[in-house]
Write an enzyme that holds these catalytic residues in place. Structure first.
Site, mmCIF file in Angstrom:
data_model
loop_
_atom_site.group_PDB
_atom_site.id
_atom_site.type_symbol
_atom_site.label_atom_id
_atom_site.label_comp_id
_atom_site.label_asym_id
_atom_site.label_seq_id
_atom_site.Cartn_x
_atom_site.Cartn_y
_atom_site.Cartn_z
ATOM 1 N N HIS A 9 0.629 -1.153 0.118
ATOM 2 C CA HIS A 9 0.121 -0.172 -0.054
ATOM 3 C C HIS A 9 0.874 1.259 0.017
ATOM 4 O O HIS A 9 1.925 1.362 0.562
ATOM 5 C CB HIS A 9 -0.832 -0.145 1.163
ATOM 6 C CG HIS A 9 -2.002 1.154 1.163
ATOM 7 N ND1 HIS A 9 -1.866 2.279 1.458
ATOM 8 C CD2 HIS A 9 -3.363 0.765 0.583
ATOM 9 C CE1 HIS A 9 -3.123 2.896 0.959
ATOM 10 N NE2 HIS A 9 -4.030 1.910 0.474
ATOM 11 N N ASP A 44 -7.887 -5.658 0.248
ATOM 12 C CA ASP A 44 -8.493 -6.569 -0.786
ATOM 13 C C ASP A 44 -8.056 -7.890 -0.675
ATOM 14 O O ASP A 44 -8.637 -8.725 -1.371
ATOM 15 C CB ASP A 44 -7.993 -5.955 -2.434
ATOM 16 C CG ASP A 44 -8.588 -4.645 -2.582
ATOM 17 O OD1 ASP A 44 -9.733 -4.621 -2.520
ATOM 18 O OD2 ASP A 44 -7.836 -3.807 -3.077
HETATM 19 N N1 CMC Z 1 4.113 -7.649 -4.669
HETATM 20 C C1 CMC Z 1 5.496 -7.443 -4.614
HETATM 21 N N2 CMC Z 1 6.306 -6.516 -4.698
HETATM 22 C C2 CMC Z 1 5.710 -5.270 -4.538
HETATM 23 C C3 CMC Z 1 4.164 -5.283 -4.174
HETATM 24 C C4 CMC Z 1 3.358 -6.471 -4.271
HETATM 25 N N3 CMC Z 1 2.284 -6.399 -4.179
HETATM 26 N N4 CMC Z 1 3.789 -4.106 -3.646
HETATM 27 C C5 CMC Z 1 4.936 -3.144 -3.889
HETATM 28 N N5 CMC Z 1 5.832 -3.930 -4.166
HETATM 29 C C6 CMC Z 1 7.521 -3.499 -4.113
HETATM 30 C C7 CMC Z 1 7.634 -2.863 -5.555
HETATM 31 O O1 CMC Z 1 8.190 -3.585 -6.508
HETATM 32 C C8 CMC Z 1 8.592 -1.973 -4.987
HETATM 33 O O2 CMC Z 1 9.872 -2.491 -4.799
HETATM 34 P P1 CMC Z 1 11.229 -1.669 -5.108
HETATM 35 O O3 CMC Z 1 11.173 -0.571 -4.358
HETATM 36 O O4 CMC Z 1 12.291 -2.921 -4.911
HETATM 37 O O5 CMC Z 1 11.530 -1.366 -6.509
HETATM 38 C C9 CMC Z 1 8.370 -1.500 -3.737
HETATM 39 O O6 CMC Z 1 7.454 -2.561 -3.040
HETATM 40 C C10 CMC Z 1 7.481 -0.256 -3.716
HETATM 41 O O7 CMC Z 1 6.259 -0.432 -4.496
HETATM 42 P P2 CMC Z 1 5.676 0.813 -5.336
HETATM 43 O O8 CMC Z 1 4.908 0.207 -6.571
HETATM 44 O O9 CMC Z 1 6.603 1.746 -5.613
HETATM 45 O O10 CMC Z 1 4.466 1.251 -4.208
HETATM 46 P P3 CMC Z 1 3.432 2.070 -4.464
HETATM 47 O O11 CMC Z 1 3.052 2.861 -3.303
HETATM 48 O O12 CMC Z 1 3.559 2.994 -5.837
HETATM 49 O O13 CMC Z 1 2.058 1.271 -4.927
HETATM 50 C C11 CMC Z 1 0.439 -0.537 -4.492
HETATM 51 C C12 CMC Z 1 1.277 0.746 -4.038
HETATM 52 C C13 CMC Z 1 -0.837 -0.803 -3.733
HETATM 53 C C14 CMC Z 1 0.048 -0.139 -6.030
HETATM 54 C C15 CMC Z 1 1.376 -1.706 -4.674
HETATM 55 O O14 CMC Z 1 1.869 -1.994 -3.487
HETATM 56 C C16 CMC Z 1 0.703 -2.893 -5.625
HETATM 57 O O15 CMC Z 1 0.869 -2.799 -6.768
HETATM 58 N N6 CMC Z 1 0.076 -3.839 -4.715
HETATM 59 C C17 CMC Z 1 -0.479 -4.855 -5.443
HETATM 60 C C18 CMC Z 1 -2.182 -4.176 -5.971
HETATM 61 C C19 CMC Z 1 -2.839 -4.098 -4.672
HETATM 62 O O16 CMC Z 1 -3.027 -4.907 -3.914
HETATM 63 N N7 CMC Z 1 -3.658 -3.047 -4.855
HETATM 64 C C20 CMC Z 1 -4.664 -2.692 -3.521
HETATM 65 C C21 CMC Z 1 -4.214 -1.616 -3.035
HETATM 66 S S1 CMC Z 1 -5.360 -1.305 -1.355
HETATM 67 C C22 CMC Z 1 -6.968 -1.060 -2.061
HETATM 68 C C23 CMC Z 1 -6.933 0.425 -2.549
HETATM 69 O O17 CMC Z 1 -6.822 1.214 -1.951
HETATM 70 O O18 CMC Z 1 -7.410 0.376 -3.705
#
Ligand code: CMC
Length: 426
Positions: free
Chosen positions: A304, A361
């Site tokens: 998140h 989720d």
């Molecule tokens: N699985 C594996 N690695 C992950 C994941 C994951 N689900 N989420 C983040 N990371 C890693 C990412 O690869 C990155 O690694 P590094 O710094 O080594 O490159 C680091 O963690 C930070 O990730 P980010 O993508 O920069 O984080 P963000 O804040 O931009 O994205 C997120 C947040 C929710 C989009 C992301 O965690 C994700 O894609 N999660 C899976 C989709 C998901 O479950 N979404 C629902 C969110 S909660 C409900 C809502 O509010 O909609």
């Protein structure tokens, strides 16, 4: 005492005011930055950018706190109705008995949907995703409900219409997709009961209302009711800032929510768990894949932007999921798999170091499956729950005398000026 941050540039000192929120969060007000320095700020994905002041929802991502209008979400999930929660978010305080009755009557009176809207549903291609349909339908509502005389009246009735009708429209789309007769809302049922009845009652089998199912839906919707400036809410505020009508602003929120990184994650989690199950239930392999930067696979329902600890909503959802399945005597192998995957992830150094925990989720899809909601409709369920939040946030932005049209800037990195070349000379 007023606090400032001093920025020194080219020997000139610029004082930027510090804004402190009611829970002590701090921001630097940079609204004069460009005028004073010629600079803008660059923050892709807005990880460090506050887009507004808001009195609706408080989140502390480090401590795992979520409160609506000051009330902990845990208390609302335990004690409040979804209707009360919606009232709280939109009006800023809990309703008294009389206000709640008036609100219920308004919702009931507005819960029918114009029958001509049915034709829209019938003409979408069969394979259309329900979120695409819902977004279009909400936008189309503007044409069906003519504007009222005063803006205040128009806003009040539009908010009520959306809360009352989107629920009816969601159930209606399910019935149409099955080729069944539409079930109309009933005045004797609660908000959650009415939705379940419209979804699952049929002329040949009356829907048996189970207390634990109604409760699960209530908790599910309360947990989704608002989450401050997330992607879809920011879309609602941004689109709304052009002073577009509320239907169009909400329609854009629904479109944003559809994405698998946002609300669409609840559908994606079940699809992921099903794929892992088909692959022999190999959790270790899934975890390894999610860490591989050359593999687009991510563990859906994990991570998140704000929470760097266990999502408080996920905690409640997980507990509720366990209780619901137990009371309904459901043995869902996907729940076992989800638990196993979570245990693997929480021990993995990559997940620990990156502060990746289950989000709302991760377990919500299993709850929705137990209720009988088809997977493709999961994100629609999220959207119904998020409506009060979107409406409250839109209203707050409209009521803010300082609110301007949202218009970020950019740093241009394209080609420098060159002259047009006629086609024969290219
Ligand atoms: N699985 C594996 N690695 C992950 C994941 C994951 N689900 N989420 C983040 N990371 C890693 C990412 O690869 C990155 O690694 P590094 O710094 O080594 O490159 C680091 O963690 C930070 O990730 P980010 O993508 O920069 O984080 P963000 O804040 O931009 O994205 C997120 C947040 C929710 C989009 C992301 O965690 C994700 O894609 N999660 C899976 C989709 C998901 O479950 N979404 C629902 C969110 S909660 C409900 C809502 O509010 O909609």
């Amino acid at each position: 005492m007023d606090e400032f941050i001093t920025l020194t540039y080219n020997g000139k000192e610029i004082k930027l005011p510090v804004i402190t929120g009611s829970e002590g969060e701090k921001a630097i007000d940079i609204s004069t930055l460009r005028a004073e320095t010629g600079f803008i700020t660059l923050d892709p994905g807005y990880g460090n950018t506050g887009s507004c002041l808001s009195a609706i929802t408080f989140m502390d991502g480090e401590k795992g706190i979520l409160r609506y209008r000051g009330i902990p979400v845990e208390q609302l999930a335990e004690k409040a109705s979804f209707k009360e929660t919606a009232y709280l978010l939109i009006n800023g305080r809990l309703p008294n008995r009389e206000e709640l009755t008036r609100f219920s009557v308004m919702l009931n009176d507005n819960s029918l949907v114009h029958t001509d809207l049915k034709a829209f549903y019938q003409n979408f291609p069969r394979a259309s995703h329900p979120m695409g349909i819902l977004s279009s339908m909400v936008n189309a509502m503007k044409s069906f409900y003519p504007e009222l005389d005063t803006l205040e009246e128009e806003i009040n009735i539009t908010m009520t219409r959306l809360l009352a009708k989107v629920r009816t429209m969601a159930a209606m789309s399910y019935k149409i997709s099955r080729g069944h007769e539409i079930v109309l809302p009933r005045p004797d049922l609660t908000y959650c009961e009415n939705f379940l009845n419209m979804m699952f009652d049929t002329p040949v089998r009356s829907y048996e209302m189970k207390r634990e199912v109604v409760n699960a839906l209530r908790v599910f919707w309360i947990l989704h009711a608002d989450h401050e400036q997330n992607c879809s809410t920011s879309a609602v505020r941004m689109v709304g800032s052009a002073r577009v009508n509320l239907y169009a602003a909400i329609s854009s929120g629904i479109a944003a929510l559809w994405g698998p990184l946002h609300g669409g994650a609840n559908q994606a989690v079940i699809e992921m768990l099903t794929a892992i199950q088909k692959d022999g239930g190999n959790c270790a392999k899934a975890i390894e894949r999610s860490k591989d930067k050359n593999d687009p696979f991510r563990l859906m329902g994990f991570g998140h932007r704000v929470y760097k600890t266990y999502d408080p909503r996920a905690k409640i959802m997980k507990k509720m999921c366990d209780e619901l399945l137990e009371s309904m005597h459901i043995n869902d192998p996907l729940l076992d798999l989800a638990r196993e995957l979570e245990a693997f992830a929480l021990k993995d150094p990559y997940f620990v170091d990156h502060h990746l925990y289950p989000n709302v989720d991760f377990y919500s899809g299993i709850v929705l499956r137990a209720i009988g909601i088809p997977t493709k409709m999961f994100t629609v369920m999220f959207a119904i729950g998020r409506l009060p939040g979107w409406i409250a946030q839109w209203k707050e932005s409209m009521d803010d005398p300082k609110w301007r049209i949202s218009r970020p800037r950019q740093i241009y990195t394209g080609s420098l000026k060159y002259d047009y070349v006629p086609i024969h000379a290219r």
